[in-house]
Design a protein around this motif. Structure first.
Motif, PDB file in Angstrom:
ATOM      1  N   PHE A 127       0.820  -1.208   0.000  1.00 52.87           N
ATOM      2  CA  PHE A 127       0.000   0.000   0.000  1.00 52.87           C
ATOM      3  C   PHE A 127       0.855   1.259   0.000  1.00 52.87           C
ATOM      4  CE2 PHE A 127      -3.491  -2.810   0.615  1.00 52.87           C
ATOM      5  CZ  PHE A 127      -4.628  -2.095   0.246  1.00 52.87           C
ATOM      6  N   GLN A 128       2.015   1.210   0.601  1.00 54.58           N
ATOM      7  CA  GLN A 128       2.934   2.348   0.505  1.00 54.58           C
ATOM      8  C   GLN A 128       3.346   2.571  -0.943  1.00 54.58           C
ATOM      9  OE1 GLN A 128       5.682   0.931   3.737  1.00 54.58           O
ATOM     10  NE2 GLN A 128       5.768   3.119   4.156  1.00 54.58           N
ATOM     11  N   TRP A 129       3.561   1.476  -1.668  1.00 48.95           N
ATOM     12  CA  TRP A 129       3.868   1.625  -3.091  1.00 48.95           C
ATOM     13  C   TRP A 129       2.701   2.286  -3.820  1.00 48.95           C
ATOM     14  CZ3 TRP A 129       5.982  -4.005  -4.191  1.00 48.95           C
ATOM     15  CH2 TRP A 129       7.241  -4.141  -3.606  1.00 48.95           C
ATOM     16  N   MET A 130       1.497   1.849  -3.528  1.00 47.74           N
ATOM     17  CA  MET A 130       0.328   2.461  -4.169  1.00 47.74           C
ATOM     18  C   MET A 130       0.267   3.951  -3.872  1.00 47.74           C
ATOM     19  SD  MET A 130      -2.600  -0.409  -3.360  1.00 47.74           S
ATOM     20  CE  MET A 130      -2.044  -2.079  -3.027  1.00 47.74           C
ATOM     21  N   GLU A 131       0.497   4.320  -2.623  1.00 47.36           N
ATOM     22  CA  GLU A 131       0.478   5.737  -2.250  1.00 47.36           C
ATOM     23  C   GLU A 131       1.562   6.509  -2.988  1.00 47.36           C
ATOM     24  OE1 GLU A 131       0.596   8.436   1.835  1.00 47.36           O
ATOM     25  OE2 GLU A 131       1.661   6.534   1.777  1.00 47.36           O
ATOM     26  N   ALA A 132       2.768   5.942  -3.040  1.00 41.34           N
ATOM     27  CA  ALA A 132       3.898   6.634  -3.661  1.00 41.34           C
ATOM     28  C   ALA A 132       3.700   6.852  -5.150  1.00 41.34           C
ATOM     29  CB  ALA A 132       5.182   5.833  -3.420  1.00 41.34           C
ATOM     30  N   TYR A 133       3.049   5.903  -5.832  1.00 43.37           N
ATOM     31  CA  TYR A 133       2.911   5.991  -7.288  1.00 43.37           C
ATOM     32  C   TYR A 133       1.539   6.501  -7.724  1.00 43.37           C
ATOM     33  CZ  TYR A 133       7.340   3.510  -7.479  1.00 43.37           C
ATOM     34  OH  TYR A 133       8.665   3.171  -7.335  1.00 43.37           O
ATOM     35  N   ALA A 470      12.286  20.727  20.245  1.00 46.41           N
ATOM     36  CA  ALA A 470      11.637  19.445  20.504  1.00 46.41           C
ATOM     37  C   ALA A 470      10.647  19.109  19.392  1.00 46.41           C
ATOM     38  CB  ALA A 470      10.913  19.486  21.837  1.00 46.41           C
ATOM     39  N   ALA A 471      10.816  17.964  18.764  1.00 49.94           N
ATOM     40  CA  ALA A 471       9.914  17.510  17.717  1.00 49.94           C
ATOM     41  C   ALA A 471       9.057  16.384  18.270  1.00 49.94           C
ATOM     42  CB  ALA A 471      10.704  17.024  16.505  1.00 49.94           C
ATOM     43  N   THR A 472       7.845  16.301  17.814  1.00 48.13           N
ATOM     44  CA  THR A 472       6.953  15.251  18.307  1.00 48.13           C
ATOM     45  C   THR A 472       6.827  14.080  17.340  1.00 48.13           C
ATOM     46  OG1 THR A 472       5.042  16.383  17.356  1.00 48.13           O
ATOM     47  CG2 THR A 472       5.618  16.905  19.643  1.00 48.13           C
ATOM     48  N   SER A 473       7.162  14.277  16.066  1.00 46.97           N
ATOM     49  CA  SER A 473       7.057  13.192  15.112  1.00 46.97           C
ATOM     50  C   SER A 473       7.855  13.539  13.871  1.00 46.97           C
ATOM     51  CB  SER A 473       5.591  12.938  14.724  1.00 46.97           C
ATOM     52  OG  SER A 473       5.071  14.066  14.052  1.00 46.97           O
ATOM     53  N   PHE A 474       8.186  12.519  13.062  1.00 47.39           N
ATOM     54  CA  PHE A 474       8.834  12.802  11.786  1.00 47.39           C
ATOM     55  C   PHE A 474       8.621  11.650  10.818  1.00 47.39           C
ATOM     56  CE2 PHE A 474      12.728  10.315  10.924  1.00 47.39           C
ATOM     57  CZ  PHE A 474      12.857   9.597  12.108  1.00 47.39           C
ATOM     58  N   ARG A 475       8.692  11.996   9.507  1.00 48.87           N
ATOM     59  CA  ARG A 475       8.734  11.025   8.426  1.00 48.87           C
ATOM     60  C   ARG A 475       9.787  11.499   7.437  1.00 48.87           C
ATOM     61  NH1 ARG A 475       2.773   9.726   6.219  1.00 48.87           N
ATOM     62  NH2 ARG A 475       3.868   7.963   5.272  1.00 48.87           N
ATOM     63  N   VAL A 476      10.323  10.584   6.649  1.00 45.18           N
ATOM     64  CA  VAL A 476      11.401  10.921   5.728  1.00 45.18           C
ATOM     65  C   VAL A 476      11.196  10.187   4.406  1.00 45.18           C
ATOM     66  CG1 VAL A 476      12.836   9.091   6.713  1.00 45.18           C
ATOM     67  CG2 VAL A 476      13.925  10.945   5.431  1.00 45.18           C
ATOM     68  N   ARG A 477      11.622  10.831   3.316  1.00 45.18           N
ATOM     69  CA  ARG A 477      11.605  10.166   2.016  1.00 45.18           C
ATOM     70  C   ARG A 477      12.877  10.533   1.264  1.00 45.18           C
ATOM     71  NH1 ARG A 477       7.055  13.392  -1.629  1.00 45.18           N
ATOM     72  NH2 ARG A 477       8.159  15.383  -1.787  1.00 45.18           N
ATOM     73  N   ALA A 478      13.236   9.720   0.291  1.00 42.58           N
ATOM     74  CA  ALA A 478      14.426   9.951  -0.515  1.00 42.58           C
ATOM     75  C   ALA A 478      14.041  10.547  -1.862  1.00 42.58           C
ATOM     76  CB  ALA A 478      15.183   8.643  -0.722  1.00 42.58           C
ATOM     77  N   VAL A 479      14.946  11.321  -2.432  1.00 44.09           N
ATOM     78  CA  VAL A 479      14.796  11.869  -3.779  1.00 44.09           C
ATOM     79  C   VAL A 479      16.023  11.423  -4.577  1.00 44.09           C
ATOM     80  CG1 VAL A 479      14.531  13.947  -5.185  1.00 44.09           C
ATOM     81  CG2 VAL A 479      13.535  13.858  -2.871  1.00 44.09           C
ATOM     82  N   ASN A 480      15.803  10.872  -5.774  1.00 42.43           N
ATOM     83  CA  ASN A 480      16.950  10.371  -6.530  1.00 42.43           C
ATOM     84  C   ASN A 480      17.507  11.416  -7.483  1.00 42.43           C
ATOM     85  OD1 ASN A 480      15.226  10.341  -8.773  1.00 42.43           O
ATOM     86  ND2 ASN A 480      14.905   8.129  -8.715  1.00 42.43           N
ATOM     87  N   SER A 481      18.572  11.041  -8.177  1.00 44.95           N
ATOM     88  CA  SER A 481      19.265  11.974  -9.067  1.00 44.95           C
ATOM     89  C   SER A 481      18.438  12.340 -10.287  1.00 44.95           C
ATOM     90  CB  SER A 481      20.595  11.360  -9.514  1.00 44.95           C
ATOM     91  OG  SER A 481      20.396  10.076 -10.096  1.00 44.95           O
ATOM     92  N   LEU A 482      17.328  11.644 -10.511  1.00 42.77           N
ATOM     93  CA  LEU A 482      16.411  11.992 -11.595  1.00 42.77           C
ATOM     94  C   LEU A 482      15.383  13.030 -11.150  1.00 42.77           C
ATOM     95  CD1 LEU A 482      15.709   8.364 -12.879  1.00 42.77           C
ATOM     96  CD2 LEU A 482      17.388   9.989 -13.772  1.00 42.77           C
ATOM     97  N   GLY A 483      15.415  13.366  -9.848  1.00 42.77           N
ATOM     98  CA  GLY A 483      14.463  14.328  -9.306  1.00 42.77           C
ATOM     99  C   GLY A 483      13.161  13.712  -8.845  1.00 42.77           C
ATOM    100  N   ASN A 484      13.108  12.375  -8.756  1.00 44.40           N
ATOM    101  CA  ASN A 484      11.887  11.684  -8.353  1.00 44.40           C
ATOM    102  C   ASN A 484      11.920  11.337  -6.867  1.00 44.40           C
ATOM    103  OD1 ASN A 484      11.162  11.687 -11.093  1.00 44.40           O
ATOM    104  ND2 ASN A 484      12.239   9.758 -11.443  1.00 44.40           N
ATOM    105  N   ALA A 485      10.867  11.718  -6.155  1.00 48.39           N
ATOM    106  CA  ALA A 485      10.761  11.406  -4.731  1.00 48.39           C
ATOM    107  C   ALA A 485      10.122  10.038  -4.538  1.00 48.39           C
ATOM    108  CB  ALA A 485       9.929  12.474  -4.016  1.00 48.39           C
ATOM    109  N   GLY A 486      10.589   9.313  -3.535  1.00 49.27           N
ATOM    110  CA  GLY A 486      10.007   8.024  -3.205  1.00 49.27           C
ATOM    111  C   GLY A 486       8.931   8.151  -2.160  1.00 49.27           C
ATOM    112  N   ALA A 487       8.523   7.039  -1.600  1.00 52.63           N
ATOM    113  CA  ALA A 487       7.462   7.024  -0.590  1.00 52.63           C
ATOM    114  C   ALA A 487       7.988   7.545   0.741  1.00 52.63           C
ATOM    115  CB  ALA A 487       6.936   5.611  -0.421  1.00 52.63           C
ATOM    116  N   TRP A 488       7.079   8.147   1.533  1.00 48.94           N
ATOM    117  CA  TRP A 488       7.411   8.559   2.884  1.00 48.94           C
ATOM    118  C   TRP A 488       7.583   7.318   3.762  1.00 48.94           C
ATOM    119  CZ3 TRP A 488       8.743  13.423   4.023  1.00 48.94           C
ATOM    120  CH2 TRP A 488       8.301  14.441   3.174  1.00 48.94           C
ATOM    121  N   SER A 489       8.504   7.396   4.701  1.00 50.33           N
ATOM    122  CA  SER A 489       8.740   6.286   5.606  1.00 50.33           C
ATOM    123  C   SER A 489       7.494   6.016   6.450  1.00 50.33           C
ATOM    124  CB  SER A 489       9.896   6.623   6.551  1.00 50.33           C
ATOM    125  OG  SER A 489       9.556   7.733   7.369  1.00 50.33           O
ATOM    126  N   PRO A 490       7.317   4.757   6.881  1.00 52.14           N
ATOM    127  CA  PRO A 490       6.242   4.447   7.819  1.00 52.14           C
ATOM    128  C   PRO A 490       6.588   4.979   9.202  1.00 52.14           C
ATOM    129  CG  PRO A 490       7.561   2.500   7.404  1.00 52.14           C
ATOM    130  CD  PRO A 490       8.050   3.551   6.459  1.00 52.14           C
TER     131      PRO A 490
END
Length: 490
Positions: A127-133, A470-490
């Motif tokens: 489902f993360q793949w579905m969200e990302a694409y 102080a942060a209460t939460s975070f998520r992270v995603r990667a961006v590749n050299s083509l400029g395309n962002a991937g899915a946000w981390s769970p």
């Protein structure tokens, strides 16, 4: 109403910081949340069939063996017995999701693994793949009663909620051919059970016209009489919107009065087009010339037309046929894309992609490797493993009118995404994650974007980020050299 348990699988990691450095060296970027599909209508949705029937030894206490991987339960051994012609890409899967396939190794000598659909983390990953694409969601396949075992259903609904995707149940009646009364009885009991347990009331369960959608595959005139077809539809009168699916030649088969009545009673109708192609074996094209007439006939009866789109197929291992003979070439994505374009050109309002995960027949769109360990296996013709996720997401946008109609197959390699990083527990004012992976042929990982308390920051650090308050939460995603962002981390 008794609610199904909810799996809290996508909550951002929470923590308390301790005097970290400032944000000054980080570039702020906008948070572009993925669009959320509308679960209140089938119109505008592109859904994928979701089999969820793969099992592996010791994945549960019942130990069903290599179900749907091997030619028979437990038949996978010593590098033989694989049923699929494709091998799933598990490069981003955790150790708790991977099951060693006995005797199967890649060319470099490393162990080859398979997955189990019973694993909640694997369902979430899909489902993360579905969200990302940008894929809207799934029709969860059921070949019999769901009411007694909700594990797969529960994982699917929980993952849909966690990723803002959609889902509905689809019963496949292939095993009930000639037994229409038994099919109706099973459906009546099971649907009543699902309703009692609140399944159709789930926030991400698809509805149409205020009614929950229920898919029914198997409306073929040589499987059921017209009377039996209507008895099946009677089960859902007033309680569900039936998304029917069956023979693509439904208009030309001289239906009886009862069959005509059955077609007209359905909420939507999906002629099952997989395998309906023309051209020669090396250069096939899905047959779509009659789609406009199909759509007009359905809509004249007040029925929503839902074309079934197929990416290709391959069943040499499953059927024991000579290499190549059981294959419908994918043509580097052109076979599927031409169907998306044909559907968009005549104004289709919804579509069904068959399938998300059916490696058994080689109709899957999930990630597979191009260097499979099984003799005779194939890949995606050198394209990155996420090619068909890319195509399905872009095709969905084209159907909705969010992207212009274009007959040219998109360049998958240029649109490939990196994998989702795995967020780790923060420590001493530092956010941490396991680095993302770049898919083969899809550019290198260039930088990361980190969502912290509603703000997104960019960093080139491969695995950590220091924060100032102080942060209460975070998520992270990667961006590749083509400029395309991937899915946000769970």
């Amino acid at each position: 109403m008794v609610s199904l348990p909810v799996l809290a699988l996508l909550a951002p990691l929470a923590w308390a910081a301790a005097s970290p450095p400032a944000w000054a060296s980080l570039a702020r970027v906008d948070y572009d949340a993925p669009p959320v599909p509308n679960a209140s209508s089938l119109v505008g949705l592109t859904v994928c069939g979701y089999q969820q029937w793969f099992r592996a030894p010791n994945d549960t206490a019942t130990n069903e063996g290599w179900t749907h991987w091997g030619n028979g339960v437990g038949a996978l051994h010593n590098g033989t017995g694989i049923e699929e012609d494709y091998w799933p890409d598990l490069s981003e899967f955790g150790d708790d999701e991977k099951f060693a396939a006995p005797g199967y190794k890649f060319a470099d000598g490393s162990q080859a693994y398979l997955f189990s659909s019973i694993n909640a983390r694997t369902t979430l990953r899909h489902f993360q793949w579905m969200e990302a694409y940008g894929i809207d969601g799934v029709a969860l396949q059921s070949f019999g009663p769901l009411g007694l075992d909700h594990e797969i259903l529960n994982h699917t609904l929980a993952a849909a909620a966690a990723t803002n995707r959609v889902a509905y149940v689809e019963y496949d009646l292939s095993g009930y051919a000639g037994r229409g009364a038994a099919a109706a009885a099973m459906l009546k009991e099971d649907w009543a059970g699902l309703r009692r347990q609140g399944v159709p009331d789930h926030a991400r369960y698809v509805h149409e016209g205020g009614l929950p959608v229920v898919g029914i595959f198997g409306f073929y005139m040589d499987r059921f009489s017209g009377e039996e077809a209507n008895a099946i539809l009677d089960v859902f009168d007033g309680t569900a919107f039936v998304a029917g699916a069956g023979q693509w030649w439904w208009r030309s088969d001289q239906p009886s009065a009862n069959w005509t009545r059955a077609y007209d009673r359905m909420g939507s109708w999906s002629p099952w087009n997989a395998g309906d192609w023309n051209g020669d074996a090396a250069h096939p094209a899905a047959a779509t010339g009659y789609w406009a007439a199909d759509k007009a006939a359905a809509e004249q009866a007040g029925v929503l037309w839902q074309p079934e789109l197929a990416p290709g197929m391959s069943t040499n291992h499953r059927d024991g046929t000579p290499a190549g003979s059981g294959r419908l070439p994918r043509l580097r994505g052109a076979y599927l894309w031409a169907q998306f374009y044909a559907a968009a050109a005549i104004g289709a309002k919804t579509a069904f992609v068959g399938m998300f995960d059916e490696l058994d027949e080689g109709t899957q769109i999930l990630k597979v490797v191009n260097d499979p360990p099984a003799p005779g296996d194939i890949g995606y013709e050198g394209l990155p493993s996420d090619c068909y996720l890319v195509l399905t997401g872009l095709g969905s946008k084209m159907l909705r009118g969010d992207a212009p109609r274009n007959a040219t197959t998109p360049d998958c390699a240029a649109l490939t995404q990196p994998t989702a990083p795995a967020a780790r527990a923060p420590a001493a004012g530092v956010l941490r994650w396991a680095p993302a992976l770049a898919l083969a042929g899809g550019g290198a990982v260039d930088h990361y974007e980190v969502l912290v308390d509603g703000a997104v920051r960019r960093t080139a650090d491969a695995a950590t980020l220091a924060v100032a308050s102080a942060a209460t939460s975070f998520r992270v995603r990667a961006v590749n050299s083509l400029g395309n962002a991937g899915a946000w981390s769970p």
